[in-house]
Design a protein around this motif. Structure first.
Motif, PDB file in Angstrom:
ATOM      1  N   UNK A  34       0.854  -1.183   0.000  1.00 21.44           N
ATOM      2  CA  UNK A  34       0.000   0.000   0.000  1.00 21.44           C
ATOM      3  C   UNK A  34       0.888   1.230   0.000  1.00 21.44           C
ATOM      4  N   UNK A  35       0.998   1.868  -1.158  1.00 16.73           N
ATOM      5  CA  UNK A  35       1.901   3.012  -1.272  1.00 16.73           C
ATOM      6  C   UNK A  35       1.264   4.290  -0.751  1.00 16.73           C
ATOM      7  N   UNK A  36      -0.038   4.335  -0.827  1.00 18.03           N
ATOM      8  CA  UNK A  36      -0.730   5.585  -0.523  1.00 18.03           C
ATOM      9  C   UNK A  36      -2.112   5.273   0.009  1.00 18.03           C
ATOM     10  N   UNK A  37      -2.525   6.045   1.003  1.00 19.29           N
ATOM     11  CA  UNK A  37      -3.863   5.888   1.548  1.00 19.29           C
ATOM     12  C   UNK A  37      -4.716   7.095   1.205  1.00 19.29           C
ATOM     13  N   UNK A  38      -5.996   6.864   1.039  1.00 21.03           N
ATOM     14  CA  UNK A  38      -6.890   7.970   0.672  1.00 21.03           C
ATOM     15  C   UNK A  38      -6.977   8.997   1.790  1.00 21.03           C
ATOM     16  N   UNK A  39      -7.054  10.265   1.389  1.00 21.51           N
ATOM     17  CA  UNK A  39      -7.289  11.342   2.345  1.00 21.51           C
ATOM     18  C   UNK A  39      -8.278  12.330   1.735  1.00 21.51           C
ATOM     19  N   UNK A  40      -8.803  13.203   2.576  1.00 21.14           N
ATOM     20  CA  UNK A  40      -9.782  14.183   2.089  1.00 21.14           C
ATOM     21  C   UNK A  40      -9.223  14.965   0.913  1.00 21.14           C
ATOM     22  N   UNK A  41     -10.032  15.142  -0.096  1.00 23.17           N
ATOM     23  CA  UNK A  41      -9.619  15.907  -1.266  1.00 23.17           C
ATOM     24  C   UNK A  41      -9.128  15.026  -2.395  1.00 23.17           C
ATOM     25  N   UNK A  42      -8.791  13.765  -2.087  1.00 22.30           N
ATOM     26  CA  UNK A  42      -8.369  12.848  -3.151  1.00 22.30           C
ATOM     27  C   UNK A  42      -9.562  12.476  -4.027  1.00 22.30           C
ATOM     28  N   UNK A  74     -14.903  12.395  -5.291  1.00 20.61           N
ATOM     29  CA  UNK A  74     -13.950  13.179  -4.500  1.00 20.61           C
ATOM     30  C   UNK A  74     -14.268  13.029  -3.018  1.00 20.61           C
ATOM     31  N   UNK A  75     -13.283  12.590  -2.259  1.00 22.35           N
ATOM     32  CA  UNK A  75     -13.487  12.282  -0.837  1.00 22.35           C
ATOM     33  C   UNK A  75     -13.509  13.562   0.006  1.00 22.35           C
ATOM     34  N   UNK A  76     -14.502  13.657   0.904  1.00 19.47           N
ATOM     35  CA  UNK A  76     -14.494  14.713   1.911  1.00 19.47           C
ATOM     36  C   UNK A  76     -15.218  15.987   1.546  1.00 19.47           C
ATOM     37  N   UNK A  77     -15.974  15.982   0.461  1.00 24.12           N
ATOM     38  CA  UNK A  77     -16.707  17.209   0.115  1.00 24.12           C
ATOM     39  C   UNK A  77     -18.207  16.957   0.000  1.00 24.12           C
ATOM     40  N   UNK A  78     -18.694  15.890   0.615  1.00 21.96           N
ATOM     41  CA  UNK A  78     -20.111  15.536   0.583  1.00 21.96           C
ATOM     42  C   UNK A  78     -20.629  15.454  -0.848  1.00 21.96           C
ATOM     43  N   UNK A  79     -19.809  14.897  -1.714  1.00 19.84           N
ATOM     44  CA  UNK A  79     -20.217  14.798  -3.114  1.00 19.84           C
ATOM     45  C   UNK A  79     -21.367  13.810  -3.275  1.00 19.84           C
ATOM     46  N   UNK A  80     -21.321  12.707  -2.538  1.00 16.68           N
ATOM     47  CA  UNK A  80     -22.377  11.706  -2.643  1.00 16.68           C
ATOM     48  C   UNK A  80     -23.156  11.663  -1.334  1.00 16.68           C
ATOM     49  N   UNK A  81     -22.716  10.885  -0.381  1.00 18.50           N
ATOM     50  CA  UNK A  81     -23.359  10.869   0.937  1.00 18.50           C
ATOM     51  C   UNK A  81     -22.255  10.982   1.985  1.00 18.50           C
TER      52      UNK A  81
END
Ligand SMILES: *[C@@H]1O[C@H](CO)[C@@H](O)[C@H](O)[C@H]1NC(C)=O
Ligand SMILES: *[C@@H]1O[C@H](CO)[C@@H](O)[C@H](O)[C@H]1NC(C)=O
Ligand SMILES: [Ca+2]
Ligand SMILES: [Ca+2]
Length: 207
Positions: A34-42, A74-81
């Motif tokens: 695992x080279x990279x983990x998801x964070x807000x804004x990804x 896009x994670x962290x911007x309430x795009x979906x739920x």
């Protein structure tokens, strides 16, 4: 009268003590590397299947619907739920998760399409790819086309358009407008119609 008031106060105090609804995350499969983990804004490319908790019926599957294509999100911007923002952090490419999301963090009282009001949802999520979203510093410089250290809505929209195109996704103008509006609603804190470098870089802890 006093008794009623006391009852109301107690009810309010009790309300404050009831814990916030939470997303239950179950990691079904984890890659060895695992080279990279998801964070807000990804921006995350995912396959997903969604089910109603109450009877297990499936309401959406990117494997079957959407021409079998995974979707960008896009994670962290309430795009979906909200439940997706809470449940898809720190995830690796190749990881599979099962999320149990209470209605309050999904489509709530209204429901949506095949999802009745007050439905708790189950999602099976498979993370295919992670890309820098509008939040990363490199992205800022890439997005700021006229180098004035602030981002206009046009610049953000152009960036999203190119990003989606790069990944071979269909470009849908009205969806991008909605995405841009939701980004500005959160990021443009002084509401001057631009996202400054400071507003952009500042990480919101709360969701
Ligand atoms: C499950 O519930 C949904 C919504 O109430 C309904 O549309 C669907 O037919 C149900 N599925 C089964 C298998 O009972
Ligand atoms: C674009 O997205 C909007 C909102 O999700 C949808 O109503 C519209 O049909 C889509 N248009 C195309 C061309 O896919
Ligand atoms: Ca600019
Ligand atoms: Ca601003």
């Amino acid at each position: 009268m006093k008794l009623i008031l006391l009852a109301v106060l107690l009810a309010l105090a009790w309300g404050a003590l009831i814990p916030e609804p939470e997303v239950q995350i179950e990691v079904m499969e984890k890659p060895f590397i695992c080279k990279r983990r998801t964070k807000y804004g990804d921006m995350l490319l995912i396959h997903f299947e969604g089910f109603l908790e109450k009877n297990g019926s499936q309401f959406h599957s990117t494997y079957k619907d959407n021409n079998g294509q995974p979707v960008w999100f896009t994670l962290g911007i309430k795009e979906v739920i909200k439940g997706w923002d809470k449940g898809l952090k720190d995830m690796c490419v190749g990881e599979k998760r099962k999320l149990a999301i209470p209605a309050a963090l999904a489509y709530g009282k209204e429901g949506k399409g095949k999802i009745p009001p007050e439905s708790n949802l189950i999602f099976h999520i498979d993370l295919i790819e992670i890309r820098n979203g509008p939040r990363s510093h490199e992205s800022f410089q890439e997005m700021d086309l006229n180098d004035d250290w602030k981002l206009s809505k046009e610049e953000v929209k152009e960036y999203l358009r190119l990003e989606f195109q790069k990944h071979g996704n269909q470009v849908n103008d009205s969806q991008h407008d909605i995405l841009v509006e939701s980004i500005f609603e959160k990021e443009d804190e002084d509401s001057d119609g631009y996202i400054s470098a400071r507003e952009f870089t500042y990480i919101h802890d709360e969701l």
